[in-house]
Design a protein around this motif. Structure first.
Motif, PDB file in Angstrom:
ATOM      1  N   ASP A 155       0.857  -1.179   0.000  1.00 46.16           N
ATOM      2  CA  ASP A 155       0.000   0.000   0.000  1.00 46.16           C
ATOM      3  C   ASP A 155       0.897   1.234   0.000  1.00 46.16           C
ATOM      4  N   GLU A 156       0.583   2.213  -0.834  1.00 52.25           N
ATOM      5  CA  GLU A 156       1.490   3.328  -1.127  1.00 52.25           C
ATOM      6  C   GLU A 156       2.777   2.748  -1.710  1.00 52.25           C
ATOM      7  N   ALA A 157       2.617   1.931  -2.737  1.00 56.16           N
ATOM      8  CA  ALA A 157       3.720   1.159  -3.299  1.00 56.16           C
ATOM      9  C   ALA A 157       4.840   2.042  -3.834  1.00 56.16           C
ATOM     10  N   ASP A 158       4.502   3.205  -4.403  1.00 58.33           N
ATOM     11  CA  ASP A 158       5.566   4.049  -4.947  1.00 58.33           C
ATOM     12  C   ASP A 158       6.516   4.502  -3.856  1.00 58.33           C
ATOM     13  N   ARG A 159       5.988   4.785  -2.672  1.00 58.78           N
ATOM     14  CA  ARG A 159       6.846   5.191  -1.546  1.00 58.78           C
ATOM     15  C   ARG A 159       7.677   4.011  -1.047  1.00 58.78           C
ATOM     16  N   LEU A 160       7.094   2.831  -1.000  1.00 60.53           N
ATOM     17  CA  LEU A 160       7.817   1.668  -0.508  1.00 60.53           C
ATOM     18  C   LEU A 160       8.932   1.229  -1.452  1.00 60.53           C
ATOM     19  N   LEU A 161       8.792   1.515  -2.736  1.00 56.58           N
ATOM     20  CA  LEU A 161       9.780   1.073  -3.705  1.00 56.58           C
ATOM     21  C   LEU A 161      10.817   2.136  -4.045  1.00 56.58           C
ATOM     22  N   ASP A 162      10.719   3.317  -3.397  1.00 60.36           N
ATOM     23  CA  ASP A 162      11.727   4.332  -3.697  1.00 60.36           C
ATOM     24  C   ASP A 162      12.945   4.120  -2.816  1.00 60.36           C
ATOM     25  N   LEU A 163      13.918   5.019  -2.920  1.00 60.17           N
ATOM     26  CA  LEU A 163      15.202   4.824  -2.243  1.00 60.17           C
ATOM     27  C   LEU A 163      15.063   4.664  -0.745  1.00 60.17           C
ATOM     28  N   GLY A 164      14.132   5.393  -0.127  1.00 59.09           N
ATOM     29  CA  GLY A 164      14.030   5.385   1.327  1.00 59.09           C
ATOM     30  C   GLY A 164      13.776   4.017   1.928  1.00 59.09           C
ATOM     31  N   PHE A 165      13.029   3.159   1.205  1.00 58.27           N
ATOM     32  CA  PHE A 165      12.697   1.842   1.736  1.00 58.27           C
ATOM     33  C   PHE A 165      13.288   0.696   0.916  1.00 58.27           C
ATOM     34  N   SER A 166      14.050   0.996  -0.130  1.00 63.98           N
ATOM     35  CA  SER A 166      14.424  -0.040  -1.089  1.00 63.98           C
ATOM     36  C   SER A 166      15.208  -1.179  -0.463  1.00 63.98           C
ATOM     37  N   ASP A 167      16.146  -0.870   0.419  1.00 63.15           N
ATOM     38  CA  ASP A 167      16.954  -1.925   1.032  1.00 63.15           C
ATOM     39  C   ASP A 167      16.097  -2.826   1.907  1.00 63.15           C
ATOM     40  N   GLU A 168      15.203  -2.226   2.696  1.00 63.92           N
ATOM     41  CA  GLU A 168      14.334  -3.020   3.567  1.00 63.92           C
ATOM     42  C   GLU A 168      13.381  -3.898   2.754  1.00 63.92           C
ATOM     43  N   ILE A 169      12.811  -3.340   1.695  1.00 58.26           N
ATOM     44  CA  ILE A 169      11.895  -4.124   0.864  1.00 58.26           C
ATOM     45  C   ILE A 169      12.626  -5.289   0.209  1.00 58.26           C
ATOM     46  N   GLU A 170      13.839  -5.062  -0.251  1.00 59.49           N
ATOM     47  CA  GLU A 170      14.616  -6.137  -0.865  1.00 59.49           C
ATOM     48  C   GLU A 170      14.825  -7.283   0.128  1.00 59.49           C
ATOM     49  N   ARG A 171      15.172  -6.944   1.357  1.00 57.72           N
ATOM     50  CA  ARG A 171      15.408  -7.987   2.362  1.00 57.72           C
ATOM     51  C   ARG A 171      14.125  -8.749   2.688  1.00 57.72           C
ATOM     52  N   ILE A 172      13.001  -8.062   2.686  1.00 58.76           N
ATOM     53  CA  ILE A 172      11.722  -8.730   2.939  1.00 58.76           C
ATOM     54  C   ILE A 172      11.364  -9.657   1.782  1.00 58.76           C
ATOM     55  N   LEU A 173      11.523  -9.185   0.561  1.00 61.19           N
ATOM     56  CA  LEU A 173      11.166  -9.988  -0.607  1.00 61.19           C
ATOM     57  C   LEU A 173      11.983 -11.275  -0.673  1.00 61.19           C
TER      58      LEU A 173
END
Length: 422
Positions: A155-173
Motif C-alpha cells: 500500500d502506497e507502493a511508490d513510496r515503498l519502492l523508492d530509495l528510502g525503503f528499497s533496502d528493507e523491501i529487498e530484504r523482505i522480498l
C-alpha cells in the motif's frame, strides 16, 4: 454495478450495507474481481478512491473460503505500508470490514515496545499489517517467519519502492515465498517505479483510474503569492476568515513544524504537531484530536501525506511547498475525499515560484496566482540571490533517516532483487 455483482459473499455484503457503502468505486469495480480470481494486480487511483477496501475485501473473502489452523509466528497475508499511522488505519479497516468473519489481524510498527507485538504473533495471524523496519526487527528476533505468506500487498507502493525503503523491501522480498499473490496500490506510479513494480508481478491486471487529486474537480486549488516571512500571518488570516473547522498545514521540517505550532497556539489557534520524531503516543493523540475536531490546525510533515484518511477535511495548506509533484498530489489528496469538496492552498514566495511552476508543469495545469489584500508581496524573484530558496525544494537537503539508510546501504552487501534509485 453492485458489490454483489463483484462476487463478494453475504457476510461482507451485510457489513457493507451496514456501513452504507451502496456501490463500489471505479477502482474497487476493477480490482476486486481480479484479486478474488487470484490474479496479481497493480492499481493506480486517486487518494480517497477506496483502494484500501479494494484489497481488504478480497483478502477477507479468500481467508474465509480457505480456513486453516494458523502456524505459530506466521502470517497468511502481509500488507506493507510506509507509516505507523497508515498501519493503524488499515488494521482498523480490516476489523471493520471483517467483523462478521473470523480473520485475525495485527498491525506492527516502530516507536513502541516490540515485546507485545512478539507476543501477539505467537499464535500466528491471518493478516499482518507492517512497516518495513519493524517487520525486519520481528524477523531478526525470530518472532516471525514469512514462509507461509500467501498474499503480499504494498500500500502506497511508490513510496515503498523508492530509495528510502528499497533496502528493507529487498530484504523482505528475499524471505517471501516465490509463489504468492501480489498486489500494488498507490495514487501515483512514476514511470521508473512502475517498471520496477512490474518485475515483482506475474501477468498482472492493471488498473489505472486517471483522475488524481491534482485534477479532481472536488478540490479547489489556490496559489497565494506572499513573502516568506509573512506566511505565518497569512495563515492566521486564512484560518480565521475562511471559517475552516479544521486545516491540515504541511511544512518541510520537524523544526518548522514545532515552531509554527507554538506561534499558532500563542495567538489562540489550537494547534498540534505531527512528525516522525514524536513518540508514538504523541502522534496518535494529535491525529485523534484532529479527527475529533478538538484541534483547529494540525501542522505536519509529509508523514501525514500518505494514506491518512480524515473525513470531511475542508482545507490543506502547503506552508512549505512539497519536494516534488508526486508529494503535491498526495498532500492535497487529504482533502476532497469520497465525493466531498475541499480546498488546497499553496503559499508561493519569490524564491519558490520556479519550483511551483515545475510542479504545475508535472501536473499539466496552471493555477492562477492570488494576492491577498494586506499581504501583497514586496520581494520579486529577480531580486533574490541566485540559488536562494525557501525550503521544500526536492534534493536540497536529505533527512536524517535518508542519511542513515544510505549509510546502511553502502555498508551492507546487496543480493537478489536490485532496486535502483528512482
Amino acid at each position: 454495478m453492485t458489490f454483489a455483482s463483484l462476487g463478494l459473499t453475504e457476510p461482507l455484503l451485510h457489513t457493507l450495507a451496514e456501513l452504507e457503502h451502496s456501490a463500489p468505486t471505479p477502482v474497487q469495480t476493477a480490482v476486486i474481481p481480479a484479486l478474488l480470481a487470484g490474479r496479481d494486480s497493480v492499481a493506480s487511483a486517486q487518494t480517497g478512491s477506496g483502494k484500501t477496501a479494494g484489497y481488504l475485501l478480497p483478502v477477507l473473502q479468500q481467508l474465509a473460503a480457505s480456513p486453516r489452523t494458523l502456524e505459530p509466528n506466521t502470517a497468511r497475508t502481509l500488507v506493507l505500508v510506509p507509516t505507523r499511522e497508515l498501519a493503524q488505519q488499515v488494521c482498523t479497516s480490516l476489523d471493520t470490514y471483517g467483523r462478521d468473519l473470523q480473520a485475525r489481524g495485527l498491525a506492527v510498527y516502530g516507536g513502541v515496545s516490540i515485546n507485545p507485538q512478539m507476543m501477539a504473533l505467537r499464535p500466528g495471524v491471518d493478516v499482518l499489517i507492517a512497516t518495513p523496519g519493524r517487520l525486519l526487527d520481528l524477523i531478526e528476533h525470530k518472532a516471525l517467519r514469512l514462509t507461509g505468506v500467501e498474499r503480499l500487498v504494498l500500500d502506497e507502493a511508490d513510496r515503498l519502492l523508492d530509495l528510502g525503503f528499497s533496502d528493507e523491501i529487498e530484504r523482505i522480498l528475499q524471505r517471501l515465498p516465490s509463489r504468492r499473490q501480489t498486489a500494488l496500490f498507490s495514487a501515483t506510479f512514476p514511470s521508473a517505479v512502475r517498471a520496477l513494480a512490474n518485475s515483482l508481478l506475474h501477468d498482472p491486471v492493471r488498473v489505472d483510474i486517471r483522475t488524481d487529486a491534482a485534477t479532481a474537480p472536488g478540490i479547489l486549488q489556490r496559489a497565494i503569492v506572499v513573502d516568506a516571512e509573512r506566511r505565518t500571518s497569512l495563515l492566521y488570516h486564512l484560518v480565521r476568515s475562511g471559517n475552516w473547522p479544521r486545516a491540515l498545514v504541511f511544512v518541510a521540517t520537524r523544526h518548522r513544524c514545532e515552531q509554527l505550532v507554538a506561534k499558532l497556539n500563542r495567538v489562540g489557534i489550537h494547534a498540534a504537531a505531527l512528525h516522525g520524531e514524536l513518540s508514538q503516543g504523541a502522534r496518535e493523540h494529535a491525529l485523534a484530536d484532529f479527527k475529533a475536531c478538538r484541534l483547529l490546525v494540525l501542522v505536519a510533515t509529509d508523514l501525514a501525506a500518505r494514506g491518512i484518511d480524515i473525513e470531511q477535511l475542508p482545507a490543506v495548506v502547503n506552508y512549505d511547498l512539497p519536494r516534488s509533484a508526486i508529494d503535491y498530489t498526495h498532500r492535497i489528496g487529504r482533502t476532497g475525499r469520497a465525493g466531498e469538496r475541499g480546498c488546497a492552498v499553496s503559499f508561493v514566495s519569490a524564491s519558490t515560484e520556479a519550483h511551483f511552476r515545475l510542479i504545475e508543469k508535472k501536473q499539466g495545469q496552471r493555477i492562477e496566482r492570488e494576492h491577498i489584500a494586506g499581504f501583497e508581496p514586496v520581494q520579486a524573484a529577480a531580486t533574490l540571490a541566485p540559488g536562494a530558496t525557501e525550503g521544500g525544494v526536492k534534493g536540497k537537503r536529505k533527512s536524517k533517516k535518508d542519511k542513515l539508510r544510505e549509510a546502511a546501504q553502502k555498508s551492507e552487501p546487496r543480493t537478489g532483487l536490485k532496486i535502483r534509485k528512482v
